[in-house]
Design a protein around this motif. Structure first.
Motif, PDB file in Angstrom:
ATOM      1  N   LEU A  60       0.828  -1.210   0.000  1.00 52.18           N
ATOM      2  CA  LEU A  60       0.000   0.000   0.000  1.00 52.18           C
ATOM      3  C   LEU A  60       0.860   1.257   0.000  1.00 52.18           C
ATOM      4  O   LEU A  60       0.571   2.222  -0.711  1.00 52.18           O
ATOM      5  CB  LEU A  60      -0.915   0.005   1.228  1.00 52.18           C
ATOM      6  CG  LEU A  60      -2.133  -0.915   1.222  1.00 52.18           C
ATOM      7  CD1 LEU A  60      -2.878  -0.801   2.545  1.00 52.18           C
ATOM      8  CD2 LEU A  60      -3.058  -0.582   0.068  1.00 52.18           C
ATOM      9  N   GLY A  64       1.054   4.168  -2.837  1.00 56.00           N
ATOM     10  CA  GLY A  64       0.745   5.558  -2.529  1.00 56.00           C
ATOM     11  C   GLY A  64       1.950   6.472  -2.517  1.00 56.00           C
ATOM     12  O   GLY A  64       1.831   7.643  -2.162  1.00 56.00           O
ATOM     13  N   LEU A 118      -3.193   7.986   2.662  1.00 58.44           N
ATOM     14  CA  LEU A 118      -4.177   7.879   1.585  1.00 58.44           C
ATOM     15  C   LEU A 118      -4.649   9.261   1.160  1.00 58.44           C
ATOM     16  O   LEU A 118      -4.757   9.561  -0.036  1.00 58.44           O
ATOM     17  CB  LEU A 118      -5.365   7.029   2.043  1.00 58.44           C
ATOM     18  CG  LEU A 118      -6.585   7.002   1.109  1.00 58.44           C
ATOM     19  CD1 LEU A 118      -6.220   6.380  -0.229  1.00 58.44           C
ATOM     20  CD2 LEU A 118      -7.743   6.238   1.757  1.00 58.44           C
ATOM     21  N   LEU A 135      -5.652   2.442  -4.501  1.00 58.94           N
ATOM     22  CA  LEU A 135      -5.159   2.587  -3.130  1.00 58.94           C
ATOM     23  C   LEU A 135      -6.312   2.765  -2.149  1.00 58.94           C
ATOM     24  O   LEU A 135      -6.298   2.195  -1.048  1.00 58.94           O
ATOM     25  CB  LEU A 135      -4.208   3.784  -3.056  1.00 58.94           C
ATOM     26  CG  LEU A 135      -3.619   4.117  -1.686  1.00 58.94           C
ATOM     27  CD1 LEU A 135      -2.741   2.980  -1.192  1.00 58.94           C
ATOM     28  CD2 LEU A 135      -2.821   5.416  -1.749  1.00 58.94           C
ATOM     29  N   THR A 139      -7.106   0.185   0.873  1.00 59.56           N
ATOM     30  CA  THR A 139      -7.011   0.695   2.244  1.00 59.56           C
ATOM     31  C   THR A 139      -8.289   0.413   3.018  1.00 59.56           C
ATOM     32  O   THR A 139      -8.250  -0.029   4.176  1.00 59.56           O
ATOM     33  CB  THR A 139      -6.731   2.205   2.238  1.00 59.56           C
ATOM     34  OG1 THR A 139      -5.508   2.461   1.531  1.00 59.56           O
ATOM     35  CG2 THR A 139      -6.603   2.735   3.653  1.00 59.56           C
TER      36      THR A 139
END
Length: 230
Positions: A60, A64, A118, A135, A139
Protein backbone atom coordinates in the motif's frame (compact mmCIF):
# COMPACT_ATOMS: atom_id res chain seq x y z
CA UNK A 1 10.65 -10.57 -14.03
CA UNK A 2 7.49 -8.90 -12.82
CA UNK A 3 6.83 -5.85 -10.65
CA UNK A 4 7.46 -5.80 -6.92
CA UNK A 5 3.76 -6.33 -6.15
CA UNK A 6 3.99 -9.81 -7.66
CA UNK A 7 6.72 -10.79 -5.22
CA UNK A 8 4.95 -9.27 -2.22
CA UNK A 9 1.69 -11.08 -2.90
CA UNK A 10 3.52 -14.31 -3.73
CA UNK A 11 5.06 -14.32 -0.26
CA UNK A 12 1.76 -13.32 1.35
CA UNK A 13 -0.09 -16.18 -0.33
CA UNK A 14 2.69 -18.71 0.30
CA UNK A 15 3.07 -17.88 4.00
CA UNK A 16 -0.68 -17.97 4.57
CA UNK A 17 -1.04 -21.31 2.77
CA UNK A 18 1.71 -22.88 4.88
CA UNK A 19 0.25 -21.47 8.09
CA UNK A 20 -3.23 -22.78 7.30
CA UNK A 21 -1.76 -26.19 6.52
CA UNK A 22 0.06 -26.20 9.86
CA UNK A 23 -3.19 -25.33 11.62
CA UNK A 24 -5.15 -28.00 9.75
CA UNK A 25 -2.51 -30.66 10.42
CA UNK A 26 -2.35 -29.58 14.09
CA UNK A 27 1.37 -28.92 13.76
CA UNK A 28 1.00 -25.55 15.47
CA UNK A 29 -1.68 -26.11 18.08
CA UNK A 30 -1.33 -25.14 21.73
CA UNK A 31 -3.77 -26.17 24.45
CA UNK A 32 -3.96 -23.76 27.38
CA UNK A 33 -6.05 -24.42 30.46
CA UNK A 34 -7.46 -21.28 32.05
CA UNK A 35 -10.26 -20.98 34.62
CA UNK A 36 -10.97 -24.68 34.26
CA UNK A 37 -11.47 -24.40 30.50
CA UNK A 38 -9.26 -25.78 27.75
CA UNK A 39 -8.46 -23.17 25.09
CA UNK A 40 -7.11 -24.06 21.65
CA UNK A 41 -4.66 -21.50 20.29
CA UNK A 42 -2.64 -21.31 17.08
CA UNK A 43 0.75 -19.57 17.45
CA UNK A 44 1.36 -19.83 13.70
CA UNK A 45 -1.58 -17.50 13.12
CA UNK A 46 0.28 -14.68 14.85
CA UNK A 47 3.38 -15.42 12.80
CA UNK A 48 1.19 -15.14 9.71
CA UNK A 49 -0.20 -11.77 10.82
CA UNK A 50 3.23 -10.46 11.84
CA UNK A 51 4.69 -11.18 8.40
CA UNK A 52 1.89 -10.87 5.86
CA UNK A 53 0.22 -7.72 7.18
CA UNK A 54 3.47 -5.68 7.05
CA UNK A 55 4.01 -6.95 3.51
CA UNK A 56 0.54 -5.78 2.48
CA UNK A 57 1.10 -2.44 4.20
CA UNK A 58 4.39 -2.04 2.35
CA UNK A 59 2.52 -2.71 -0.91
CA UNK A 60 0.00 0.00 0.00
CA UNK A 61 2.78 2.41 0.91
CA UNK A 62 4.62 1.81 -2.35
CA UNK A 63 1.42 2.26 -4.32
CA UNK A 64 0.75 5.56 -2.53
CA UNK A 65 4.36 6.73 -2.93
CA UNK A 66 4.61 7.16 0.85
CA UNK A 67 7.87 8.49 2.34
CA UNK A 68 10.16 6.16 4.24
CA UNK A 69 9.34 7.55 7.74
CA UNK A 70 5.63 6.91 7.13
CA UNK A 71 6.31 3.35 5.97
CA UNK A 72 8.41 2.64 9.06
CA UNK A 73 5.72 4.08 11.33
CA UNK A 74 2.87 2.12 9.73
CA UNK A 75 4.71 -1.20 9.65
CA UNK A 76 6.09 -0.68 13.16
CA UNK A 77 2.63 -0.07 14.65
CA UNK A 78 1.31 -3.15 12.88
CA UNK A 79 4.07 -5.39 14.26
CA UNK A 80 3.53 -4.00 17.77
CA UNK A 81 -0.21 -4.59 17.46
CA UNK A 82 0.27 -8.25 16.52
CA UNK A 83 2.94 -8.68 19.21
CA UNK A 84 0.57 -7.39 21.90
CA UNK A 85 -2.17 -9.79 20.82
CA UNK A 86 0.34 -12.65 20.84
CA UNK A 87 1.64 -11.90 24.33
CA UNK A 88 -1.89 -11.43 25.61
CA UNK A 89 -2.94 -14.81 24.22
CA UNK A 90 0.03 -16.89 25.34
CA UNK A 91 1.73 -15.10 28.21
CA UNK A 92 -0.67 -12.45 29.47
CA UNK A 93 -3.18 -14.51 31.44
CA UNK A 94 -4.08 -12.09 34.25
CA UNK A 95 -3.00 -9.07 32.17
CA UNK A 96 -4.33 -10.19 28.80
CA UNK A 97 -6.79 -7.31 28.52
CA UNK A 98 -3.95 -4.85 29.08
CA UNK A 99 -2.13 -6.40 26.12
CA UNK A 100 -5.32 -6.31 24.05
CA UNK A 101 -5.95 -2.63 24.85
CA UNK A 102 -2.33 -1.72 24.11
CA UNK A 103 -2.50 -3.55 20.79
CA UNK A 104 -5.72 -1.70 19.99
CA UNK A 105 -3.96 1.63 20.55
CA UNK A 106 -1.21 0.67 18.11
CA UNK A 107 -3.88 -0.45 15.63
CA UNK A 108 -5.65 2.91 15.94
CA UNK A 109 -2.38 4.76 15.29
CA UNK A 110 -1.76 2.49 12.31
CA UNK A 111 -5.17 3.34 10.83
CA UNK A 112 -4.63 7.06 11.43
CA UNK A 113 -1.30 7.02 9.60
CA UNK A 114 -2.67 4.82 6.83
CA UNK A 115 -5.62 7.10 6.08
CA UNK A 116 -3.37 10.13 6.39
CA UNK A 117 -1.11 8.76 3.66
CA UNK A 118 -4.18 7.88 1.58
CA UNK A 119 -5.35 11.48 1.85
CA UNK A 120 -1.94 12.83 0.90
CA UNK A 121 -1.63 10.50 -2.07
CA UNK A 122 -5.03 11.59 -3.40
CA UNK A 123 -5.06 15.30 -2.61
CA UNK A 124 -1.41 16.14 -3.25
CA UNK A 125 -1.32 14.29 -6.54
CA UNK A 126 1.51 11.96 -5.56
CA UNK A 127 -0.03 9.22 -7.70
CA UNK A 128 -2.37 9.07 -10.68
CA UNK A 129 -6.12 9.05 -10.18
CA UNK A 130 -6.19 5.42 -11.29
CA UNK A 131 -3.66 4.40 -8.65
CA UNK A 132 -5.40 6.60 -6.06
CA UNK A 133 -8.68 4.75 -6.62
CA UNK A 134 -6.89 1.42 -6.30
CA UNK A 135 -5.16 2.59 -3.13
CA UNK A 136 -8.45 3.78 -1.65
CA UNK A 137 -10.21 0.45 -2.22
CA UNK A 138 -7.31 -1.56 -0.81
CA UNK A 139 -7.01 0.69 2.24
CA UNK A 140 -10.72 0.38 3.05
CA UNK A 141 -10.63 -3.40 2.61
CA UNK A 142 -7.53 -3.77 4.78
CA UNK A 143 -8.93 -1.55 7.55
CA UNK A 144 -12.30 -3.32 7.60
CA UNK A 145 -10.92 -6.86 7.56
CA UNK A 146 -8.06 -6.23 9.98
CA UNK A 147 -10.46 -4.62 12.46
CA UNK A 148 -12.17 -8.01 12.77
CA UNK A 149 -9.15 -9.60 14.48
CA UNK A 150 -9.03 -7.58 17.73
CA UNK A 151 -12.81 -7.92 18.07
CA UNK A 152 -12.72 -11.69 17.59
CA UNK A 153 -9.69 -11.89 19.91
CA UNK A 154 -11.72 -10.16 22.63
CA UNK A 155 -14.84 -12.32 22.39
CA UNK A 156 -13.05 -15.55 21.46
CA UNK A 157 -10.95 -18.14 23.28
CA UNK A 158 -8.18 -15.69 24.09
CA UNK A 159 -10.47 -13.08 25.64
CA UNK A 160 -13.86 -13.44 27.28
CA UNK A 161 -14.82 -16.75 25.57
CA UNK A 162 -18.31 -15.43 24.90
CA UNK A 163 -18.40 -16.94 21.41
CA UNK A 164 -17.79 -20.49 20.29
CA UNK A 165 -14.48 -21.72 18.91
CA UNK A 166 -16.02 -22.46 15.49
CA UNK A 167 -17.47 -18.96 15.16
CA UNK A 168 -14.14 -17.42 16.16
CA UNK A 169 -12.22 -19.40 13.55
CA UNK A 170 -14.85 -18.75 10.87
CA UNK A 171 -14.67 -14.96 11.26
CA UNK A 172 -10.87 -14.91 11.39
CA UNK A 173 -10.48 -17.10 8.32
CA UNK A 174 -13.13 -15.15 6.40
CA UNK A 175 -11.52 -11.78 7.13
CA UNK A 176 -8.04 -13.13 6.38
CA UNK A 177 -9.03 -14.72 3.07
CA UNK A 178 -11.06 -11.71 1.92
CA UNK A 179 -8.28 -9.16 2.50
CA UNK A 180 -5.55 -11.30 0.92
CA UNK A 181 -7.59 -12.35 -2.10
CA UNK A 182 -8.60 -8.72 -2.60
CA UNK A 183 -4.98 -7.62 -2.58
CA UNK A 184 -3.97 -10.38 -4.98
CA UNK A 185 -6.79 -9.73 -7.44
CA UNK A 186 -6.56 -5.94 -7.34
CA UNK A 187 -2.78 -5.57 -7.31
CA UNK A 188 -2.06 -8.32 -9.81
CA UNK A 189 -5.02 -7.82 -12.15
CA UNK A 190 -5.99 -4.15 -11.91
CA UNK A 191 -2.64 -2.36 -11.79
CA UNK A 192 -0.99 -3.79 -14.92
CA UNK A 193 -4.06 -2.79 -16.95
CA UNK A 194 -3.04 0.84 -16.54
CA UNK A 195 0.65 0.22 -16.93
CA UNK A 196 1.17 0.91 -13.25
CA UNK A 197 2.81 -2.43 -12.65
CA UNK A 198 6.22 -0.91 -12.18
CA UNK A 199 7.15 0.76 -8.95
CA UNK A 200 9.38 3.75 -9.37
CA UNK A 201 10.42 6.10 -6.63
CA UNK A 202 13.31 8.46 -6.07
CA UNK A 203 13.40 9.72 -2.54
CA UNK A 204 15.93 12.41 -1.69
CA UNK A 205 16.08 12.71 2.06
CA UNK A 206 17.35 16.28 1.75
CA UNK A 207 13.86 17.24 0.59
CA UNK A 208 12.18 15.81 3.69
CA UNK A 209 11.74 18.32 6.53
CA UNK A 210 13.37 17.79 9.92
CA UNK A 211 16.36 15.92 8.57
CA UNK A 212 18.61 18.99 8.52
CA UNK A 213 22.34 18.93 8.10
CA UNK A 214 22.64 15.23 8.87
CA UNK A 215 21.39 14.46 5.40
CA UNK A 216 23.60 17.05 3.76
CA UNK A 217 26.66 15.39 5.22
CA UNK A 218 26.11 12.15 3.37
CA UNK A 219 22.98 10.72 4.98
CA UNK A 220 20.84 7.85 3.78
CA UNK A 221 19.27 8.12 0.35
CA UNK A 222 16.52 5.89 -0.94
CA UNK A 223 16.62 5.38 -4.67
CA UNK A 224 14.54 2.54 -6.02
CA UNK A 225 13.71 2.49 -9.68
CA UNK A 226 11.62 0.19 -11.76
CA UNK A 227 14.76 -1.26 -13.30
CA UNK A 228 15.49 -2.86 -9.95
CA UNK A 229 12.54 -5.18 -10.34
CA UNK A 230 12.54 -5.95 -14.05
Amino acid sequence: MGPIYYYIMFFVASISALVYYSMWSETSVVHIKEDGQNHILFPARYFDWAVTSPLMLIALSLLGDAPLPAIVGIVGCDILNVSCLFFGAFYGYEHKFFWWATGLIFFAVLLFMLFQELSKASELGRVSQYDADTLRWLTYIFAACWAVFPVVWLVGQTGTSTTSFNVEIAFEVLADVVVKLSFILILIVRLPADGASQYSIKRDMNDIPDYGSAMKSGGWRGNLTSSTFV
